[in-house]
Write an enzyme that holds these catalytic residues in place. Structure first.
Site, short mmCIF file in Angstrom:
data_model
loop_
_atom_site.label_atom_id
_atom_site.label_comp_id
_atom_site.label_asym_id
_atom_site.label_seq_id
_atom_site.Cartn_x
_atom_site.Cartn_y
_atom_site.Cartn_z
N GLY A 13 19.20 1.66 40.80
CA GLY A 13 19.60 1.34 39.51
C GLY A 13 20.98 1.31 38.22
N ARG A 17 20.88 2.01 30.25
CA ARG A 17 21.29 2.53 28.59
C ARG A 17 22.59 3.63 28.24
NH1 ARG A 17 14.59 4.50 29.22
NH2 ARG A 17 15.32 3.95 31.39
N LYS A 24 25.35 4.74 37.55
CA LYS A 24 24.68 5.82 36.93
C LYS A 24 24.42 7.13 37.85
CE LYS A 24 19.36 6.23 35.25
NZ LYS A 24 18.69 5.99 34.30
N GLN A 75 19.10 -2.02 48.23
CA GLN A 75 18.04 -2.57 47.58
C GLN A 75 18.92 -4.11 46.96
OE1 GLN A 75 16.69 -0.69 44.04
NE2 GLN A 75 14.51 -2.21 43.45
N GLY A 80 12.75 -3.34 40.57
CA GLY A 80 11.64 -1.95 40.01
C GLY A 80 12.19 -1.19 40.95
N ASN A 173 5.13 11.88 33.39
CA ASN A 173 5.25 11.31 35.00
C ASN A 173 6.79 11.63 34.45
OD1 ASN A 173 6.12 10.24 37.60
ND2 ASN A 173 6.66 8.05 36.59
N ARG A 337 50.33 21.99 42.46
CA ARG A 337 49.86 21.27 42.86
C ARG A 337 49.18 20.77 44.69
NH1 ARG A 337 54.41 16.96 42.10
NH2 ARG A 337 52.83 15.30 42.94
N ALA A 384 66.58 30.34 38.08
CA ALA A 384 65.93 28.89 37.19
C ALA A 384 66.45 28.21 37.07
CB ALA A 384 65.97 30.20 35.36
N TYR A 391 63.40 13.17 46.94
CA TYR A 391 62.85 12.20 46.67
C TYR A 391 64.50 10.79 46.92
CZ TYR A 391 59.93 8.24 45.56
OH TYR A 391 59.19 6.74 45.51
C1 UD1 Z 1 10.90 6.24 35.85
C2 UD1 Z 1 8.82 6.00 35.70
C3 UD1 Z 1 8.83 7.06 34.47
C4 UD1 Z 1 9.12 8.25 34.69
C5 UD1 Z 1 10.51 8.47 34.25
C6 UD1 Z 1 10.46 9.97 35.14
C7 UD1 Z 1 9.09 4.15 36.37
C8 UD1 Z 1 8.82 2.75 36.56
N1 UD1 Z 1 8.20 5.05 35.65
O1 UD1 Z 1 11.22 5.58 34.58
O2 UD1 Z 1 7.31 7.04 34.76
O3 UD1 Z 1 8.08 8.63 33.39
O4 UD1 Z 1 11.25 7.34 35.79
O5 UD1 Z 1 12.47 10.01 34.67
O6 UD1 Z 1 8.95 4.18 37.98
N2 UD1 Z 1 15.65 2.56 40.47
C9 UD1 Z 1 16.07 1.51 41.56
N3 UD1 Z 1 15.52 0.52 41.91
C10 UD1 Z 1 15.00 -0.08 40.55
C11 UD1 Z 1 15.26 0.35 39.91
C12 UD1 Z 1 15.16 2.19 39.60
O7 UD1 Z 1 15.78 2.44 42.82
O8 UD1 Z 1 14.80 -1.67 40.91
C13 UD1 Z 1 15.62 3.96 40.36
C14 UD1 Z 1 17.08 3.94 39.16
O9 UD1 Z 1 18.53 4.15 39.90
C15 UD1 Z 1 16.39 5.53 38.52
C16 UD1 Z 1 15.50 5.85 38.92
O10 UD1 Z 1 14.79 4.15 40.48
O11 UD1 Z 1 17.36 6.57 39.06
C17 UD1 Z 1 14.09 5.80 38.10
O12 UD1 Z 1 14.40 4.35 37.36
P1 UD1 Z 1 14.53 4.54 35.64
O13 UD1 Z 1 15.08 2.77 35.24
O14 UD1 Z 1 15.29 5.08 34.94
O15 UD1 Z 1 13.25 4.04 35.64
P2 UD1 Z 1 12.27 5.30 33.82
O16 UD1 Z 1 13.01 3.76 33.22
O17 UD1 Z 1 13.01 6.24 33.70
CA CA Z 2 15.48 7.57 34.09
#
Ligand code: UD1
Ligand code: CA
Length: 457
Positions: A13, A17, A24, A75, A80, A173, A337, A384, A391
């Site tokens: 993702g 936000r 992220k 992906q 999603g 969840n 360094r 000192a 260089y």
């Molecule tokens: C998700 C859950 C929610 C749960 C919450 C917990 C779903 C639909 N919802 O929501 O029920 O309470 O986590 O923190 O799963 N990601 C991908 N590919 C995508 C979309 C997301 O790899 O296409 C990854 C993101 O990088 C992230 C994770 O999946 O690390 C969760 O995605 P995010 O969009 O943060 O889900 P939430 O809205 O937090």
């Molecule tokens: Ca999340």
């Protein structure tokens, strides 16, 4: 059981936000990418059997973890969390394990204990997931239970309809799932993006599993704040505070004397032996290691450095990629360094900078000096204001100073140059030629005393 489980991290993702162009999972906490923490929690159980779905900024994410090459699944379009799982499925199945633990990559506070809890409480479930009851259910997916408290579904906050799903219970969840591949696999094609986000949700697998008569288990972890996902800057900073405290308190419990602990920052890869003393406002990051009885004083920044026993770092130092030997004294106000090496009992004082240079046993560079690409023999004294001119605008050259040499104040050593063993350089010299062992060199304009009144003598 864990031999038959592999792990999958969802990290594709964008993290809209976070309001940042960086993926992220590469946002840093105590100087390390968020994803590192998830790997560290999973490793005790799954070893190297961990795959990661990447998408947004995939190249950057893979480059941040070069030792995990071959474990990433791309992906391309982030449709999603359910879609991320679909994309990775063939690779998971090819791994040959019976179960897969799937975890959101934005959960850096997760602990190996929490992951272990889900595997041990999952029983014979086809699909188990971890739930929590946070103070505010916020945007988490809501757990819906029916008769006899059996899980019926997880419904995303946006899609929750009180009339259909009943009153909210506060159980949500956490984003960690344990899936039996043979029974959950066939459900993947049944995911639909028919929801408010238009995404394929991994959470819809719960409802599908129930409808298909599979055994589903929601394992509650109560108010466990360690399972909170990081979705925005303020959650990231809060998680950083929590981790900082967890690490500092862990070291205090092991006998590291950390004074004024609220002001001390220690990264997750740092090792510190019992008997070390750390004072307030010290920051230690990266792969640093601090041996017993070393003392680190206030306002010092350290990254990827090694400190041997009984060395002392005085206040206000900046130390990066250096190795400080036993019984050395550094600072105050020193800068070490990459590649600075201090042998036993050597000293580096105020406003001294060292880069890719070695200070031999008991050697001293106490004031206002630059040592770059230099090798200083044991027991030498660097006066000192000594500067190694390493260089020429194009290339770097080496300065070699033999054992027991004495470099007078305000000396420029124009590299490549060698100062012999027990040689002496007079103050204010500009040295461009090698000095043999035990010789004295003086290279400065001769002093003339002129009569100010210009009287004829
Ligand atoms: C998700 C859950 C929610 C749960 C919450 C917990 C779903 C639909 N919802 O929501 O029920 O309470 O986590 O923190 O799963 N990601 C991908 N590919 C995508 C979309 C997301 O790899 O296409 C990854 C993101 O990088 C992230 C994770 O999946 O690390 C969760 O995605 P995010 O969009 O943060 O889900 P939430 O809205 O937090
Ligand atoms: Ca999340």
């Amino acid at each position: 059981m864990s031999n038959t489980i592999s792990a999958l991290i969802l990290a594709a993702g964008k993290g809209t936000r976070m309001i940042s162009s960086r993926p992220k999972v590469l946002q840093t906490i105590l100087g390390e990418p968020m994803l590192l923490y998830v790997y560290r929690a999973l490793e005790p159980l799954f070893g190297r059997n961990i795959n990661t779905v990447v998408g947004f900024g995939a190249e950057q994410v893979e480059a941040a973890f070069p030792d995990r090459a071959g474990t990433f699944v791309l992906q391309e379009e982030q449709l999603g969390t359910g879609h991320a799982l679909q994309v990775a499925w063939d690779k998971i199945v090819a791994g040959g394990a019976e179960y897969c633990m799937v975890i959101n990559g934005d959960t850096p506070l997760v602990t190996a204990e929490a992951v272990e809890k889900l595997t041990s409480r999952a029983g014979k479930a086809d699909l188990a997931f971890m739930s929590i009851n946070p103070p505010d259910p916020g945007a988490f997916g809501r757990v819906v239970r029916g008769d006899g408290q059996h899980v019926r579904a997880i419904v995303e906050a946006k899609d929750y309809d009180l009339a259909v799903h009943g009153p909210v219970t506060g159980e949500v969840n956490a984003g960690i799932y344990l899936l039996r591949l043979s029974t959950v696999g066939p459900l993947l094609d049944g995911l639909r993006a028919e929801n408010k986000s238009g995404e394929y949700y991994i959470t819809d697998l719960v409802g599908l599993a129930v409808e298909n008569g599979l055994k589903v288990e929601g394992v509650s972890s109560g108010a466990d704040v360690n399972l909170m996902g990081i979705n925005n800057p303020s959650e990231l900073i809060a998680a950083e505070q929590t981790l900082r405290k967890r690490i500092v308190e862990g070291f205090i419990d092991q006998g590291v004397m950390i004074h004024n602990p609220d002001t001390v920052i220690i990264g997750p890869r740092v090792s510190i032996e019992p008997g070390v003393e750390v004072f307030g406002h010290v920051e230690i990051y990266g792969e640093s290691s601090i041996k017993s009885e070393a003392a680190l004083n206030s306002y010092t920044y350290i990254i990827d450095a090694v400190f041997d026993s009984k060395c002392v770092v005085r206040q206000f130092c900046h130390i990066e990629g250096a190795h400080v030997g036993p019984e050395c004294v550094v600072g105050p106000y020193a800068r070490l360094r990459q590649g600075a090496v201090l042998k036993r009992g050597s000293r580096v004082g105020n406003f001294v900078e060292m880069k890719k240079s070695e200070l031999g046993e008991g050697a001293k560079a106490n004031h206002l000096t630059y040592l770059g690409d230099a090798e200083v023999g044991a027991g030498s004294n660097i006066g000192a204001g000594t500067i190694t001119c390493n260089y020429d605008g194009r290339n770097k050259f080496k300065t070699t100073i033999g054992e027991g040499a004495f470099i007078g104040s305000n000396t420029a050593l124009v590299a490549p140059v060698t100062v012999g063993k027990d040689a002496l350089v007079a103050a204010g010299s500009t040295i461009t030629k090698n000095i043999p062992d035990e010789w004295t060199a003086i290279a400065r304009g001769k002093q003339s005393n002129l009569d100010r009144k210009m009287k004829k003598s």
